[in-house]
Design a protein around this motif. Sequence first.
Motif, short mmCIF file in Angstrom:
data_model
loop_
_atom_site.label_atom_id
_atom_site.label_comp_id
_atom_site.label_asym_id
_atom_site.label_seq_id
_atom_site.Cartn_x
_atom_site.Cartn_y
_atom_site.Cartn_z
N ASN A 148 0.85 -1.19 0.00
CA ASN A 148 0.00 0.00 0.00
C ASN A 148 0.88 1.24 0.00
O ASN A 148 1.45 1.60 1.03
CB ASN A 148 -0.92 -0.01 1.23
CG ASN A 148 -1.91 1.14 1.22
OD1 ASN A 148 -1.55 2.29 1.03
ND2 ASN A 148 -3.18 0.82 1.44
N PRO A 149 1.04 1.92 -1.15
CA PRO A 149 1.98 3.05 -1.23
C PRO A 149 1.66 4.19 -0.27
O PRO A 149 2.58 4.79 0.30
CB PRO A 149 1.84 3.51 -2.70
CG PRO A 149 1.29 2.33 -3.43
CD PRO A 149 0.41 1.63 -2.45
N GLU A 150 0.37 4.50 -0.09
CA GLU A 150 0.01 5.61 0.79
C GLU A 150 0.37 5.31 2.24
O GLU A 150 0.96 6.14 2.94
CB GLU A 150 -1.49 5.91 0.67
CG GLU A 150 -1.92 6.46 -0.66
CD GLU A 150 -2.02 5.41 -1.75
OE1 GLU A 150 -2.04 4.19 -1.43
OE2 GLU A 150 -2.06 5.80 -2.94
N LYS A 151 0.03 4.11 2.68
CA LYS A 151 0.37 3.72 4.06
C LYS A 151 1.88 3.65 4.24
O LYS A 151 2.41 4.09 5.27
CB LYS A 151 -0.28 2.37 4.39
CG LYS A 151 0.04 1.87 5.79
CD LYS A 151 -0.86 0.71 6.20
CE LYS A 151 -0.74 -0.48 5.31
NZ LYS A 151 -1.52 -1.65 5.83
N ALA B 187 4.24 5.35 2.68
CA ALA B 187 4.82 6.69 2.74
C ALA B 187 4.52 7.36 4.08
O ALA B 187 5.39 8.01 4.68
CB ALA B 187 4.29 7.53 1.59
N ARG B 188 3.30 7.20 4.56
CA ARG B 188 2.92 7.85 5.82
C ARG B 188 3.71 7.29 7.00
O ARG B 188 4.21 8.04 7.84
CB ARG B 188 1.42 7.67 6.05
CG ARG B 188 0.94 8.31 7.34
CD ARG B 188 -0.56 8.11 7.53
NE ARG B 188 -1.01 8.68 8.79
CZ ARG B 188 -2.25 8.58 9.24
NH1 ARG B 188 -3.18 7.95 8.52
NH2 ARG B 188 -2.58 9.11 10.41
#
Length: 310
Positions: free
Chosen positions: A82-85, A87-88
């Motif tokens: 999951n790229p968003e998770k 990065a966060r």
Amino acid sequence: MAMNRRDLLIASGGALTAAMAGRALAQEAQGQPMMGNPTLPLPPEQRMGWAVVGLGSFAVGQLMPAFGDANRSRLTALVSGNPEKLARLADTYGVEHTYSYDDYDSIIDNPAIDCVQIALPVGLHAEYTIRALEAGKHVLCEKPMASTSAECEAMIAAARKAGKALGVGYRVHFEPTNRAALSMITGGEIGTMRHVRAEHGFQADPENWAPHRWRLEKQLAGGGSMYDIGIYGINTSLMMLEGDAPVSMSAVYAYPKDDARFREVEGGVDWRIIMRSGAVVSGSSSYCYSPYHSKQTYIGNKSSLRMSPA
């Protein structure tokens, strides 16, 4: 000389200021040598660098925060689909190196990663463990080790071939309460062990709690409640019976027959082990218990010991 109230307050304030100024001149902060022999954390560059693979509820809620208390380890890489998770969490924890599952094998080129923690669903343990070992990294894999004994053997073989350490994250052998119970049992405080009872379970709720969904899928979970939570009872019981060994075991499935949650995995197991000494170890695991159940009882011929939670 007559002095009114205003003059008195002004005079008192001046005297206080002078006294504080004198004290400041007389007292200076001075460095002191380090006292005793305190245990200090290693410098960051000397700590073991860890990559966490799989950023689910366990990794995010328990595993990653624990690195804040680690003195000899540091979090250096994260792996997620999951790229968003990804990065966060990398930004939150100051992690420089991130990978997707597609470029996971490129960890071989990163000297900042010494060890890989596998926090994926059980059905993925063997594949990602073996790939990490082949990349030259040590591995700590979450429990249970894998879906089948054949997969476990393949993981062990890969570790031996790579010359790297392979561990399984069972907590029971290291928890202070378990160590204290073991000391009492081996010290003879409950006498000769006659019976052990272990009960572990919770209510699987795939509709309202996403981490329960994969636990009900055979391909990802490997098995049901026994794989997930029942193994705590068996593992701890055998730990407490040092020098003893099982000679026979029996078990039956025990869950609602028509429960749609359990189309692929067992919802509950009642099991029984006879030990070489004659002691009986019995227990249950279930995805149908409420509230969360984690209890173990050790019954001897002199006294008994109960742990809850266990």
